[in-house]
Design a protein around this motif. Structure first.
Motif, PDB file in Angstrom:
ATOM      1  N   PRO A  36      26.407  47.493  -5.006  1.00  0.00           N
ATOM      2  CA  PRO A  36      25.740  48.618  -5.671  1.00  0.00           C
ATOM      3  C   PRO A  36      24.470  49.099  -4.963  1.00  0.00           C
ATOM      4  O   PRO A  36      23.997  50.200  -5.249  1.00  0.00           O
ATOM      5  CB  PRO A  36      25.397  48.038  -7.046  1.00  0.00           C
ATOM      6  CG  PRO A  36      25.236  46.582  -6.800  1.00  0.00           C
ATOM      7  CD  PRO A  36      26.238  46.233  -5.739  1.00  0.00           C
ATOM      8  N   ARG A  61      26.620  55.341  -1.698  1.00  0.00           N
ATOM      9  CA  ARG A  61      26.966  54.216  -2.574  1.00  0.00           C
ATOM     10  C   ARG A  61      28.021  54.646  -3.587  1.00  0.00           C
ATOM     11  O   ARG A  61      27.956  55.759  -4.111  1.00  0.00           O
ATOM     12  CB  ARG A  61      25.717  53.699  -3.289  1.00  0.00           C
ATOM     13  CG  ARG A  61      24.643  53.183  -2.352  1.00  0.00           C
ATOM     14  CD  ARG A  61      23.347  52.890  -3.075  1.00  0.00           C
ATOM     15  NE  ARG A  61      22.755  54.083  -3.663  1.00  0.00           N
ATOM     16  CZ  ARG A  61      21.536  54.142  -4.183  1.00  0.00           C
ATOM     17  NH1 ARG A  61      20.766  53.067  -4.177  1.00  0.00           N
ATOM     18  NH2 ARG A  61      21.085  55.266  -4.704  1.00  0.00           N
ATOM     19  N   ARG A  66      28.204  51.143  -8.986  1.00  0.00           N
ATOM     20  CA  ARG A  66      26.850  51.134  -9.561  1.00  0.00           C
ATOM     21  C   ARG A  66      26.894  51.190 -11.085  1.00  0.00           C
ATOM     22  O   ARG A  66      26.044  50.608 -11.754  1.00  0.00           O
ATOM     23  CB  ARG A  66      26.036  52.305  -9.005  1.00  0.00           C
ATOM     24  CG  ARG A  66      25.672  52.101  -7.546  1.00  0.00           C
ATOM     25  CD  ARG A  66      24.903  53.293  -6.968  1.00  0.00           C
ATOM     26  NE  ARG A  66      23.665  53.578  -7.677  1.00  0.00           N
ATOM     27  CZ  ARG A  66      22.530  52.908  -7.533  1.00  0.00           C
ATOM     28  NH1 ARG A  66      22.487  51.869  -6.713  1.00  0.00           N
ATOM     29  NH2 ARG A  66      21.457  53.250  -8.205  1.00  0.00           N
ATOM     30  N   PRO A 222      20.692  49.766 -10.178  1.00  0.00           N
ATOM     31  CA  PRO A 222      21.740  50.617 -10.772  1.00  0.00           C
ATOM     32  C   PRO A 222      21.652  50.677 -12.291  1.00  0.00           C
ATOM     33  O   PRO A 222      22.553  50.232 -13.005  1.00  0.00           O
ATOM     34  CB  PRO A 222      23.032  49.951 -10.291  1.00  0.00           C
ATOM     35  CG  PRO A 222      22.688  48.511 -10.191  1.00  0.00           C
ATOM     36  CD  PRO A 222      21.246  48.469  -9.729  1.00  0.00           C
ATOM     37  N   MET A 227      20.225  56.287 -12.858  1.00  0.00           N
ATOM     38  CA  MET A 227      21.288  56.948 -12.104  1.00  0.00           C
ATOM     39  C   MET A 227      21.424  58.410 -12.518  1.00  0.00           C
ATOM     40  O   MET A 227      21.605  59.291 -11.668  1.00  0.00           O
ATOM     41  CB  MET A 227      22.613  56.216 -12.322  1.00  0.00           C
ATOM     42  CG  MET A 227      22.691  54.843 -11.686  1.00  0.00           C
ATOM     43  SD  MET A 227      24.239  53.976 -12.092  1.00  0.00           S
ATOM     44  CE  MET A 227      25.430  55.065 -11.322  1.00  0.00           C
TER      45      MET A 227
END
Length: 271
Positions: A36, A61, A66, A222, A227
């Protein structure tokens, strides 16, 4: 003969969602083999495909990886927040209900004042005063939920104190702590459990909001709210960076809410 009601499909689906979250918290490598924290730069901002089911972010990524690892950040913190609210609220509410009228009136006034303050505003105030970070954010959300739990526990305990079997136990010579331990605490467990699961869903959303505002886990953690915050700058070109973390957040919150309703309905159907 006891009747056993068949759980609804939504309740079963909600239990499956929570089960997947438990696996993601304890064994995230069982659901994904990706990392992640590190990505492949040439693969940045790729849309969802067979290799990356939820696309990739600005650093290459994998978004799904994540999200899975983000369950370890958001969901345990929400559990800590909910337990903080339950413990503090139970102590305050129980003490108010079992004390004299003066103490009860004083504590009830404090509870009313706290309930008048929006929970998110109270959580923001606490986290700003105590410091940033996931632990401080969890404690802040827990403190913001304390008044709600305190009001529920106070009303429950006051109702239980007036029950016939509690009066009979008192007249038979059972002491104060015996009544609390044998008659009051066991009968407050189920309502608190159902309310706790419901408030757990609220805690998830509150912690995601604090993470979105930058008061929780720092990058490159994460965390679901973080996010969503990182993806808002790419909303026009990489919608998946915010959409999929938001869907994960909403799905888990709705699943917890549904389980709370199922437990409440099951308790009401008991003879």
């Amino acid at each position: 003969m006891k009747r056993f009601s068949i759980p609804s499909p939504l309740s079963v689906l909600s239990a499956i969602v929570i089960g997947i979250c438990v696996v993601a918290i304890l064994w995230p490598s069982a659901l994904t083999s990706g990392d992640p924290a590190t990505g492949v730069a040439p693969e940045h901002l790729l849309p969802p495909d067979s290799a990356h089911w939820c696309g990739t972010d600005q650093l290459g990524r994998d978004v799904l990886t994540r999200i899975i690892y983000g369950a370890r950040e958001t969901l345990p913190a929400a559990f800590v927040a909910t337990m903080t609210g339950i413990v503090l609220g139970s102590v305050i509410g129980g003490f108010a209900a079992l004390s004299g009228p003066a103490v009860d009136t004083l504590l009830s006034g404090v509870i009313d004042v706290l309930l008048a303050i929006p929970e998110l505003l109270l959580a923001l105030t606490v986290v700003i005063l105590t410091g940033f970070g996931p632990v401080h954010a969890a404690l802040a959300v827990g403190i913001s939920q304390t008044a709600g739990f305190a009001r529920i526990v106070r009303n429950l305990v006051r109702t239980l104190r007036s029950q016939t079997y509690v009066e009979a136990a008192r007249l038979s010579g059972t002491g104060f702590w015996g009544i609390v331990g044998w008659h009051i605490l066991p009968n407050t467990f189920r309502p608190l459990l159902g309310m706790g699961i419901l408030r757990y869903a609220t805690a998830i959303l509150s912690l995601a909001t604090l993470g979105f505002l930058g008061y929780s886990a720092p990058p490159p953690t994460p965390e679901w709210g973080l996010m969503i915050s990182e993806g808002r700058d790419y909303l026009a070109t990489a919608w998946w960076m915010t959409t999929f973390p938001g869907l994960a957040l909403l799905t888990v919150a709705l699943a917890a809410n549904r389980l709370s309703q199922a437990m409440t309905n099951a308790g009401e159907e008991r003879p």
